[in-house]
Structures are given as C-alpha cells and as structure tokens.
Design a protein around this motif. Sequence first.
Motif, short mmCIF file in Angstrom:
data_model
loop_
_atom_site.label_atom_id
_atom_site.label_comp_id
_atom_site.label_asym_id
_atom_site.label_seq_id
_atom_site.Cartn_x
_atom_site.Cartn_y
_atom_site.Cartn_z
N LEU A 181 0.82 -1.20 0.00
CA LEU A 181 0.00 0.00 0.00
C LEU A 181 0.86 1.26 0.00
O LEU A 181 0.52 2.26 -0.63
N SER A 182 1.98 1.20 0.69
CA SER A 182 2.91 2.33 0.68
C SER A 182 3.42 2.60 -0.74
O SER A 182 3.51 3.76 -1.16
N ARG A 183 3.73 1.55 -1.45
CA ARG A 183 4.22 1.71 -2.83
C ARG A 183 3.15 2.32 -3.73
O ARG A 183 3.46 2.94 -4.75
N GLU A 184 1.89 2.15 -3.35
CA GLU A 184 0.79 2.75 -4.11
C GLU A 184 0.50 4.19 -3.69
O GLU A 184 -0.44 4.81 -4.18
N GLY A 185 1.29 4.70 -2.74
CA GLY A 185 1.14 6.08 -2.34
C GLY A 185 0.25 6.32 -1.14
O GLY A 185 -0.05 7.47 -0.79
N LYS A 186 -0.19 5.23 -0.47
CA LYS A 186 -1.01 5.39 0.72
C LYS A 186 -0.15 5.90 1.88
O LYS A 186 1.04 5.59 1.99
N THR A 187 -0.77 6.65 2.78
CA THR A 187 -0.12 7.10 4.00
C THR A 187 -0.57 6.21 5.15
O THR A 187 -1.77 6.01 5.34
N ILE A 188 0.40 5.69 5.91
CA ILE A 188 0.06 4.74 6.97
C ILE A 188 0.73 5.16 8.27
O ILE A 188 1.95 5.31 8.33
N LEU A 189 -0.10 5.36 9.30
CA LEU A 189 0.41 5.61 10.65
C LEU A 189 0.17 4.34 11.46
O LEU A 189 -0.97 3.90 11.63
N TYR A 190 1.26 3.76 11.96
CA TYR A 190 1.23 2.42 12.56
C TYR A 190 1.66 2.52 14.02
O TYR A 190 2.84 2.75 14.31
N SER A 191 0.71 2.38 14.93
CA SER A 191 1.01 2.44 16.36
C SER A 191 1.13 1.03 16.92
O SER A 191 0.24 0.19 16.71
N SER A 192 2.21 0.77 17.65
CA SER A 192 2.41 -0.57 18.18
C SER A 192 3.45 -0.55 19.29
O SER A 192 4.31 0.32 19.35
N HIS A 193 3.35 -1.57 20.17
CA HIS A 193 4.40 -1.81 21.17
C HIS A 193 5.40 -2.86 20.68
O HIS A 193 6.40 -3.11 21.35
N VAL A 194 5.10 -3.48 19.53
CA VAL A 194 5.97 -4.54 19.01
C VAL A 194 7.03 -3.88 18.15
O VAL A 194 6.84 -3.64 16.95
N LEU A 195 8.18 -3.59 18.76
CA LEU A 195 9.17 -2.75 18.12
C LEU A 195 9.82 -3.41 16.90
O LEU A 195 10.17 -2.73 15.94
#
Length: 257
Positions: A181-195
């Motif tokens: 999806l990133s390669r298609e130009g989508k913006t993704i905000l990913y919140s996680s504790h799994v570093l």
Amino acid sequence: MPKTIEVENLVFRYHLEEVLHSISFSLGSGEVVGLLGPNGAGKSTTIKILTGILPPGNGTVCIEGLPLPEQALEVKRKIGYVPETAGLYESLTAQEYLELIGRLHEIEEKVLKQKIVTLLEVLEVEKARFKRLATFSKGMRQKVLVAAALLHNPQILLLDEPLSGLDVRTSLIIKDLIQALSREGKTILYSSHVLDVVERVCGRVLIIHQGSLIADGSLDALREQTKGETLEDVFRQLTHTADTEPSISRALEAMKL
C-alpha cells in the motif's frame, strides 16, 4: 512529497488534565510511520483525534487539507481505521457487518460484495463470513476490522495495534500488505508496542513520551542520534527506560517467598 496529515501545536485535555502537550508532525503520501510510546503516552488519543473521534483541543489538525473537527465527516471518507479495541455488532455476521460498513461508504452493491469476498479470502476468514461475530475469536474479529478498514480503498490508514490477536501467517500478510500500500502512495500511521515489527515496516518513527513528541526521524537518523543498534535501544534511551534486570530479580524473589 504531498502532505496528507498535518498536526501543529496539538494540545488535548481529558477534563482538566493535559495529556498532549503541543505536538506537531506531518506525514506524506507513501510514508509508513511508526507511532511509539509507553502505555498512557498519548498514542491512541492522537490517533482518535486524527480519525475525528475526539475533537482537537488547541492547535490544528488537517487531513488532506481538511480541518478537524469542522470537516470530520469528509475526513472519515478518506481514512481507514483499525482500533486497538473495538466493539462490533455481535448479532451481525461478518458478511452483514462488512456490508453495513461498505454501504455507509456508499460502495456500489455489486462491487461491495466482490470486495468482501476477496478481502475475507486474503485474510483467511472467508469460511466464517456467514457466522455471527459473537462467535468469533479475538483474532477473527481483528481480521474483520482490517477488512472493514480497507473496503473503501482509503488514502490514509490509521492502525492501532493492528496485529493484536492475529496468527503468524495473517500477520505476515498484513505486514506485506502495508508495504504494498505504501508503494501505491497510501499514508500509513502504525502504532504498536511490538518494536521489531515497526522496525521492519516503518521508514520513520514518532515517539511520544508523557504527552510530548520527543523524537521524529528515520530509523537510521535515530540510531545515529542515540548510538543504538536497534529500535529497542533507541526507545530505551529516548524514554529513559530503566534496566529491567533489577525488576526481574525482585519478581523472581517474590515468587519464591
């Protein structure tokens, strides 16, 4: 790079307590950005403000040029949101729930049914799509939430612990899908504790600590800044996370009492 999310001097209060202290950041098209912080740091609050669930206190928040909360309804058309915990309409089947979400987004019926089938097949839950959500395990519910977030092909994805409860195979599918999806130009905000997952899928990291944004940069830049070898090293140093050995020793001693 066009900016899809712009946050400037955001302040938020629960009652009289200020939980976000004038944070500012922006995200551009095609970016996958990790949002990190200890429990209670303000990560989920930040994401809920970006979705329009919570109104900003002071400061400005714009999604694709649309200000919040004034244009909250239009903003919701442009985002896909996977919450950390969500209440589903448990009397509905997975098929009925996704049909409801799709109709709210005004997806044409024939296209909607095709999308539902395909997404549930990819997430390996298609055999249960006519079962009621009340019978679903946590992992199966999470798969439905992911499918719901993707149905309307949003330009922006806000993911709050999206892999919670998922099996290894589905987790791999989600991580690879994020990169596609990133390669298609989508913006993704990913919140996680799994570093280690954040380290794999994100090119940039925001770290919130005690309601303040204390870091914003590429993984390479943050490693250079802290002299840490891994994202865990970076996180420990910037949040002043203490050595865990004394706590582990105390826990072991307490168990033996």
